[in-house]
Structure formats: C-alpha cells, structure tokens
Design a protein around this motif. Structure first.
Motif, PDB file in Angstrom:
ATOM      1  N   ARG A 162      41.590  42.604  42.523  1.00  0.00           N
ATOM      2  CA  ARG A 162      42.151  41.337  41.830  1.00  0.00           C
ATOM      3  C   ARG A 162      41.217  40.042  41.841  1.00  0.00           C
ATOM      4  O   ARG A 162      40.385  40.061  42.829  1.00  0.00           O
ATOM      5  CB  ARG A 162      43.605  40.788  42.483  1.00  0.00           C
ATOM      6  CG  ARG A 162      43.426  40.277  43.755  1.00  0.00           C
ATOM      7  CD  ARG A 162      44.904  40.187  44.343  1.00  0.00           C
ATOM      8  NE  ARG A 162      45.705  38.869  43.693  1.00  0.00           N
ATOM      9  CZ  ARG A 162      47.087  39.216  43.459  1.00  0.00           C
ATOM     10  NH1 ARG A 162      47.701  40.089  44.045  1.00  0.00           N
ATOM     11  NH2 ARG A 162      47.678  38.229  42.859  1.00  0.00           N
ATOM     12  N   ARG A 163      41.162  39.284  40.838  1.00  0.00           N
ATOM     13  CA  ARG A 163      40.345  38.256  40.605  1.00  0.00           C
ATOM     14  C   ARG A 163      40.506  37.443  42.130  1.00  0.00           C
ATOM     15  O   ARG A 163      41.522  37.056  42.529  1.00  0.00           O
ATOM     16  CB  ARG A 163      40.996  37.395  39.475  1.00  0.00           C
ATOM     17  CG  ARG A 163      40.035  35.893  39.339  1.00  0.00           C
ATOM     18  CD  ARG A 163      40.482  35.407  38.306  1.00  0.00           C
ATOM     19  NE  ARG A 163      39.871  34.009  37.989  1.00  0.00           N
ATOM     20  CZ  ARG A 163      39.940  33.244  36.882  1.00  0.00           C
ATOM     21  NH1 ARG A 163      40.694  33.390  36.072  1.00  0.00           N
ATOM     22  NH2 ARG A 163      39.051  32.419  36.822  1.00  0.00           N
ATOM     23  N   ASP A 164      39.434  36.926  42.608  1.00  0.00           N
ATOM     24  CA  ASP A 164      39.488  36.154  43.734  1.00  0.00           C
ATOM     25  C   ASP A 164      39.812  36.957  44.910  1.00  0.00           C
ATOM     26  O   ASP A 164      40.446  36.357  45.869  1.00  0.00           O
ATOM     27  CB  ASP A 164      40.071  35.100  43.578  1.00  0.00           C
ATOM     28  CG  ASP A 164      39.497  33.934  42.652  1.00  0.00           C
ATOM     29  OD1 ASP A 164      38.148  33.992  42.617  1.00  0.00           O
ATOM     30  OD2 ASP A 164      40.147  33.098  42.009  1.00  0.00           O
ATOM     31  N   GLY A 165      40.044  38.355  44.629  1.00  0.00           N
ATOM     32  CA  GLY A 165      40.961  39.030  45.782  1.00  0.00           C
ATOM     33  C   GLY A 165      40.172  39.486  46.939  1.00  0.00           C
ATOM     34  O   GLY A 165      40.802  40.339  47.855  1.00  0.00           O
ATOM     35  N   SER A 199      42.117  36.541  51.512  1.00  0.00           N
ATOM     36  CA  SER A 199      43.097  35.634  51.216  1.00  0.00           C
ATOM     37  C   SER A 199      43.644  34.980  52.513  1.00  0.00           C
ATOM     38  O   SER A 199      43.369  35.375  53.682  1.00  0.00           O
ATOM     39  CB  SER A 199      44.364  36.765  50.637  1.00  0.00           C
ATOM     40  OG  SER A 199      44.649  37.639  51.797  1.00  0.00           O
ATOM     41  N   ASN A 244      46.710  32.090  42.484  1.00  0.00           N
ATOM     42  CA  ASN A 244      46.496  33.496  42.741  1.00  0.00           C
ATOM     43  C   ASN A 244      47.512  33.713  43.823  1.00  0.00           C
ATOM     44  O   ASN A 244      46.607  33.529  44.857  1.00  0.00           O
ATOM     45  CB  ASN A 244      45.219  33.974  42.443  1.00  0.00           C
ATOM     46  CG  ASN A 244      45.189  35.349  42.443  1.00  0.00           C
ATOM     47  OD1 ASN A 244      45.952  36.161  42.514  1.00  0.00           O
ATOM     48  ND2 ASN A 244      43.637  36.029  42.175  1.00  0.00           N
ATOM     49  N   ARG A 269      48.718  36.516  39.283  1.00  0.00           N
ATOM     50  CA  ARG A 269      47.316  36.242  39.265  1.00  0.00           C
ATOM     51  C   ARG A 269      46.858  35.096  38.615  1.00  0.00           C
ATOM     52  O   ARG A 269      45.853  34.604  38.995  1.00  0.00           O
ATOM     53  CB  ARG A 269      46.572  37.464  38.800  1.00  0.00           C
ATOM     54  CG  ARG A 269      46.703  38.766  39.652  1.00  0.00           C
ATOM     55  CD  ARG A 269      46.348  40.055  38.890  1.00  0.00           C
ATOM     56  NE  ARG A 269      46.335  41.035  39.837  1.00  0.00           N
ATOM     57  CZ  ARG A 269      47.369  41.945  40.228  1.00  0.00           C
ATOM     58  NH1 ARG A 269      48.352  41.630  39.863  1.00  0.00           N
ATOM     59  NH2 ARG A 269      47.216  42.695  41.015  1.00  0.00           N
ATOM     60  N   ARG A 270      47.716  34.451  38.031  1.00  0.00           N
ATOM     61  CA  ARG A 270      47.524  33.165  37.274  1.00  0.00           C
ATOM     62  C   ARG A 270      48.915  32.519  37.240  1.00  0.00           C
ATOM     63  O   ARG A 270      49.184  32.179  35.858  1.00  0.00           O
ATOM     64  CB  ARG A 270      46.833  33.652  35.801  1.00  0.00           C
ATOM     65  CG  ARG A 270      46.471  32.196  35.078  1.00  0.00           C
ATOM     66  CD  ARG A 270      45.673  32.560  33.815  1.00  0.00           C
ATOM     67  NE  ARG A 270      45.540  31.684  32.736  1.00  0.00           N
ATOM     68  CZ  ARG A 270      44.889  30.449  32.702  1.00  0.00           C
ATOM     69  NH1 ARG A 270      44.298  30.133  34.003  1.00  0.00           N
ATOM     70  NH2 ARG A 270      44.881  29.454  31.835  1.00  0.00           N
ATOM     71  N   TYR A 296      45.296  33.886  47.415  1.00  0.00           N
ATOM     72  CA  TYR A 296      43.828  34.112  47.208  1.00  0.00           C
ATOM     73  C   TYR A 296      43.266  33.037  46.738  1.00  0.00           C
ATOM     74  O   TYR A 296      42.251  32.718  47.195  1.00  0.00           O
ATOM     75  CB  TYR A 296      43.788  35.146  46.173  1.00  0.00           C
ATOM     76  CG  TYR A 296      44.393  36.393  46.580  1.00  0.00           C
ATOM     77  CD1 TYR A 296      43.628  37.394  47.384  1.00  0.00           C
ATOM     78  CD2 TYR A 296      45.745  36.975  46.493  1.00  0.00           C
ATOM     79  CE1 TYR A 296      44.175  38.591  47.794  1.00  0.00           C
ATOM     80  CE2 TYR A 296      46.281  38.080  46.942  1.00  0.00           C
ATOM     81  CZ  TYR A 296      45.340  38.996  47.718  1.00  0.00           C
ATOM     82  OH  TYR A 296      45.878  39.839  48.056  1.00  0.00           O
ATOM     83  N   SER A 297      43.620  32.128  45.822  1.00  0.00           N
ATOM     84  CA  SER A 297      43.100  31.029  45.324  1.00  0.00           C
ATOM     85  C   SER A 297      43.780  30.006  44.545  1.00  0.00           C
ATOM     86  O   SER A 297      45.123  30.598  44.373  1.00  0.00           O
ATOM     87  CB  SER A 297      41.828  31.563  44.262  1.00  0.00           C
ATOM     88  OG  SER A 297      42.391  32.363  43.224  1.00  0.00           O
ATOM     89  N   TRP A 347      43.325  26.556  41.171  1.00  0.00           N
ATOM     90  CA  TRP A 347      42.619  25.871  40.687  1.00  0.00           C
ATOM     91  C   TRP A 347      43.308  25.034  39.719  1.00  0.00           C
ATOM     92  O   TRP A 347      44.751  25.190  39.489  1.00  0.00           O
ATOM     93  CB  TRP A 347      41.557  26.571  39.751  1.00  0.00           C
ATOM     94  CG  TRP A 347      42.202  27.478  38.680  1.00  0.00           C
ATOM     95  CD1 TRP A 347      42.468  27.389  37.553  1.00  0.00           C
ATOM     96  CD2 TRP A 347      42.991  28.966  38.775  1.00  0.00           C
ATOM     97  NE1 TRP A 347      43.126  28.587  36.818  1.00  0.00           N
ATOM     98  CE2 TRP A 347      43.431  29.304  37.781  1.00  0.00           C
ATOM     99  CE3 TRP A 347      43.102  29.661  40.287  1.00  0.00           C
ATOM    100  CZ2 TRP A 347      43.923  30.686  37.628  1.00  0.00           C
ATOM    101  CZ3 TRP A 347      43.772  30.866  39.984  1.00  0.00           C
ATOM    102  CH2 TRP A 347      44.226  31.429  38.725  1.00  0.00           C
TER     103      TRP A 347
END
Length: 124
Positions: free
Chosen positions: A24-27, A30, A55, A87-88, A118-119, A121
């Motif tokens: 996964r994005r930035d996965g 975590s 995320n 994820r977003r 995970y992240s 922003w």
C-alpha cells in the motif's frame, strides 16, 4: 525467481516463477496500536492546506482520533472517530476545522487503538 542461486544441471524448468509484490502507499512502516490506546504527537508544523488525510487501517473495534493542538498543547480542533481501512481517508472534524488553522503552527495528536497508522498529510 527460483529457489536456487544458479540453476543446477538437473533443475526442473517449471520451478521458477515471475511474481509481483504490491505494498500500500507508504506501507513500508506503520505505527501500530493494540487493545490499549497509543498516542503520537507530531512536532509543530505550519498548516499549508485545508484538509488532513490519513493512510490507516483500523481493525475490529479500533479507532483513530485526531486532535490539532497549538504550541502550548491546547486543543484547537477534534476529529470524529475514524474506523476502517483508508488509504486516502479525509479526517472529518467534530469540533473546529483544520482549514481555519491554515498558516498557523500546530501539532497533531493521533490516538489509536487496534490500528496501523502509515502516514498523514495536509492537502486541499
């Protein structure tokens, strides 16, 4: 890939395979919390946007809760609980708005339970 560094003379030609692994994005890493609450507070930063995105994978009866704090640590905005796999995922605000803090210095405090963060922003 095959299970040998170099193919031996009598290796079965059907042993190898072509594979694709997808994260996964930035996965790659975590911050995980179990059944007890875990808390992460960011360093102060200047908000340059109107929305916070995360995320995160919130499992079972878990939750993610976000608070925006001023430099002194006073709460300026609080989110609704976030549940599920996002994820977003856009953070929704129960009290205050992150858009009102655009251009101001804040810290974010993430409180999570049974979750993998995970992240995050800031965006528009």
């Amino acid at each position: 890939g095959i299970k040998y560094r170099a193919s031996p003379e009598n290796a079965d030609e059907k042993v190898g395979a072509v594979c694709l692994a997808v994260l996964r994005r930035d996965g790659f890493v975590s911050l995980d919390a179990g059944k007890s609450d875990g808390v992460l507070t960011t360093q102060p930063f200047v908000v340059r946007g109107e929305k916070i995105f995360v995320n995160v994978n919130v499992r079972n009866t878990g939750r993610l809760f976000v608070e925006a704090l001023d430099k002194a640590g006073s709460v300026m905005a609080t989110s609704h609980d976030i549940r599920g796999d996002h994820r977003r995922g856009e953070v929704g605000w129960a009290q205050g708005e992150i858009a009102a803090l655009n251009g101001k210095q804040v810290k974010l405090r993430f409180t999570l339970r049974e979750s993998e963060l995970y992240s995050f922003w800031v965006g528009k």
